[in-house]
Design a protein around this motif. Sequence first.
Motif, PDB file in Angstrom:
ATOM      1  N   ALA A 289      -2.362  32.127  62.606  1.00 46.85           N
ATOM      2  CA  ALA A 289      -3.010  30.851  62.294  1.00 46.85           C
ATOM      3  C   ALA A 289      -1.967  29.751  62.245  1.00 46.85           C
ATOM      4  O   ALA A 289      -0.855  29.952  61.743  1.00 46.85           O
ATOM      5  N   LEU A 290      -2.335  28.597  62.765  1.00 44.15           N
ATOM      6  CA  LEU A 290      -1.469  27.425  62.760  1.00 44.15           C
ATOM      7  C   LEU A 290      -2.295  26.238  62.283  1.00 44.15           C
ATOM      8  O   LEU A 290      -3.433  26.057  62.723  1.00 44.15           O
ATOM      9  N   HIS A 291      -1.714  25.461  61.370  1.00 45.40           N
ATOM     10  CA  HIS A 291      -2.443  24.310  60.834  1.00 45.40           C
ATOM     11  C   HIS A 291      -1.505  23.113  60.811  1.00 45.40           C
ATOM     12  O   HIS A 291      -0.469  23.149  60.150  1.00 45.40           O
ATOM     13  N   TRP A 292      -1.875  22.068  61.560  1.00 42.34           N
ATOM     14  CA  TRP A 292      -1.129  20.803  61.506  1.00 42.34           C
ATOM     15  C   TRP A 292      -1.886  19.889  60.559  1.00 42.34           C
ATOM     16  O   TRP A 292      -2.986  19.413  60.877  1.00 42.34           O
ATOM     17  N   GLY A 293      -1.319  19.639  59.373  1.00 43.39           N
ATOM     18  CA  GLY A 293      -1.994  18.846  58.360  1.00 43.39           C
ATOM     19  C   GLY A 293      -1.395  17.469  58.207  1.00 43.39           C
ATOM     20  O   GLY A 293      -0.305  17.178  58.708  1.00 43.39           O
ATOM     21  N   GLY A 294      -2.122  16.598  57.494  1.00 47.86           N
ATOM     22  CA  GLY A 294      -1.628  15.252  57.245  1.00 47.86           C
ATOM     23  C   GLY A 294      -2.023  14.240  58.291  1.00 47.86           C
ATOM     24  O   GLY A 294      -1.649  13.072  58.185  1.00 47.86           O
ATOM     25  N   SER A 295      -2.760  14.655  59.313  1.00 50.45           N
ATOM     26  CA  SER A 295      -3.146  13.817  60.469  1.00 50.45           C
ATOM     27  C   SER A 295      -1.928  13.492  61.325  1.00 50.45           C
ATOM     28  O   SER A 295      -0.853  13.171  60.816  1.00 50.45           O
ATOM     29  N   LEU A 296      -2.114  13.565  62.631  1.00 52.69           N
ATOM     30  CA  LEU A 296      -1.000  13.341  63.547  1.00 52.69           C
ATOM     31  C   LEU A 296      -0.555  11.883  63.496  1.00 52.69           C
ATOM     32  O   LEU A 296      -1.384  10.980  63.620  1.00 52.69           O
ATOM     33  N   PRO A 297       0.750  11.621  63.326  1.00 50.80           N
ATOM     34  CA  PRO A 297       1.233  10.236  63.314  1.00 50.80           C
ATOM     35  C   PRO A 297       1.097   9.601  64.688  1.00 50.80           C
ATOM     36  O   PRO A 297       1.146  10.299  65.716  1.00 50.80           O
ATOM     37  N   PRO A 298       0.949   8.270  64.756  1.00 42.67           N
ATOM     38  CA  PRO A 298       0.731   7.596  66.042  1.00 42.67           C
ATOM     39  C   PRO A 298       1.852   7.817  67.052  1.00 42.67           C
ATOM     40  O   PRO A 298       1.602   7.809  68.261  1.00 42.67           O
ATOM     41  N   TRP A 299       3.098   8.013  66.550  1.00 41.08           N
ATOM     42  CA  TRP A 299       4.214   8.144  67.481  1.00 41.08           C
ATOM     43  C   TRP A 299       4.311   9.545  68.100  1.00 41.08           C
ATOM     44  O   TRP A 299       5.165   9.791  68.947  1.00 41.08           O
ATOM     45  N   LEU A 300       3.416  10.469  67.687  1.00 43.02           N
ATOM     46  CA  LEU A 300       3.473  11.814  68.250  1.00 43.02           C
ATOM     47  C   LEU A 300       2.694  11.827  69.561  1.00 43.02           C
ATOM     48  O   LEU A 300       1.493  12.068  69.598  1.00 43.02           O
ATOM     49  N   SER A 301       3.396  11.538  70.658  1.00 42.60           N
ATOM     50  CA  SER A 301       2.773  11.454  71.973  1.00 42.60           C
ATOM     51  C   SER A 301       2.353  12.842  72.448  1.00 42.60           C
ATOM     52  O   SER A 301       2.699  13.864  71.853  1.00 42.60           O
ATOM     53  N   LEU A 302       1.625  12.865  73.570  1.00 41.42           N
ATOM     54  CA  LEU A 302       1.180  14.143  74.120  1.00 41.42           C
ATOM     55  C   LEU A 302       2.364  15.038  74.471  1.00 41.42           C
ATOM     56  O   LEU A 302       2.349  16.244  74.209  1.00 41.42           O
ATOM     57  N   SER A 303       3.399  14.468  75.061  1.00 38.29           N
ATOM     58  CA  SER A 303       4.572  15.267  75.430  1.00 38.29           C
ATOM     59  C   SER A 303       5.287  15.787  74.187  1.00 38.29           C
ATOM     60  O   SER A 303       5.808  16.908  74.172  1.00 38.29           O
TER      61      SER A 303
END
Length: 322
Positions: A79-93
């Motif tokens: 299981a993998l969980h990315w929490g805290g909502s993705l920051p705007p600077w986290l681009s697709l790459s």
Amino acid sequence: MPVTAPSDFGADDYAAALAASNADARPLSLHLRLPLRHDGDARVDHAKGMDPFEVDLARLDREMVLVRRCLAPDRRIEALHWGGSLPPWLSLSRMSGLVDRLASRFPFESGHWRDFTVELDPRATDLLTLRHLEALGFNRLKLVMRLPRADRPEALTRLQSRIEPLLDESVRMGWHSLNLVLIVPPATPEQEAAAALATLMTMTPPRLSLRPDPAWQEGESTLPATLLARIEDRLAGNGYRSLGGGFYARHGAALEDARAQTRREQARDRLGLGPGAISRLPDAVACNAGSAEDYAAALDEGRLATASGHWSRCRRSGAGHG
């Protein structure tokens, strides 16, 4: 259990708990708290000619290496969980780079039972991002937002217009679940909260969660009991069942899936990465430093960022901790 532990629980204790967990060889659940920094830190690194994301990634990789050293090499991530909502600077790459780095340190299971969850702010998310995350292996979605005021119907309408396409796309792509997570501002009148919730329920999300603002830890709810009771009555009338702690699922497949996911998660050891991340092991609970500065300082010194924790049972090696 609250993470308010004795002052003598630190990085060495967490490392010992990680090593002891190898005896059970349970699958792993990796929880990454984003973002890894404050905005001010990014400005400082930019001024030095450094890419803030690369600085973050290097520190995160250091934490992964320190944790991985304590674990048996055959233990894998279910299981993998990315929490805290993705920051705007986290681009697709950069999302791809982050997944690649995680997979290089913690091999991922590929079975259909794995649960890969990402938290997103619907106001800053589009369908392209959702499709890219699916390509990276994510199959569960949490849309996190503040509960709008019921007396501002235009705000509710705008929010629905952002959420509905994401909900429809997640269904089309075959994602396992969608959870609408509503952060309830302090002192929100019960009648207003119930009215706003009623409007959002017309989208019939498979799952719905309520979090108090500002302080919240996963699995805990401090919303007033009277507010929860009022909301639960309304949810029950619309086909939702309480799972406890402010978590709800629609009767039928969504409820069965939520219960099955909970059972799987209870059978895993949870590893927390990032500022304020919580780890739950058979012998102990540990919490990383909550501030980005303290988290970074610990890793820059080559040690785990553990700031607090407690032993949940006696250590197998002998000496017990309360």
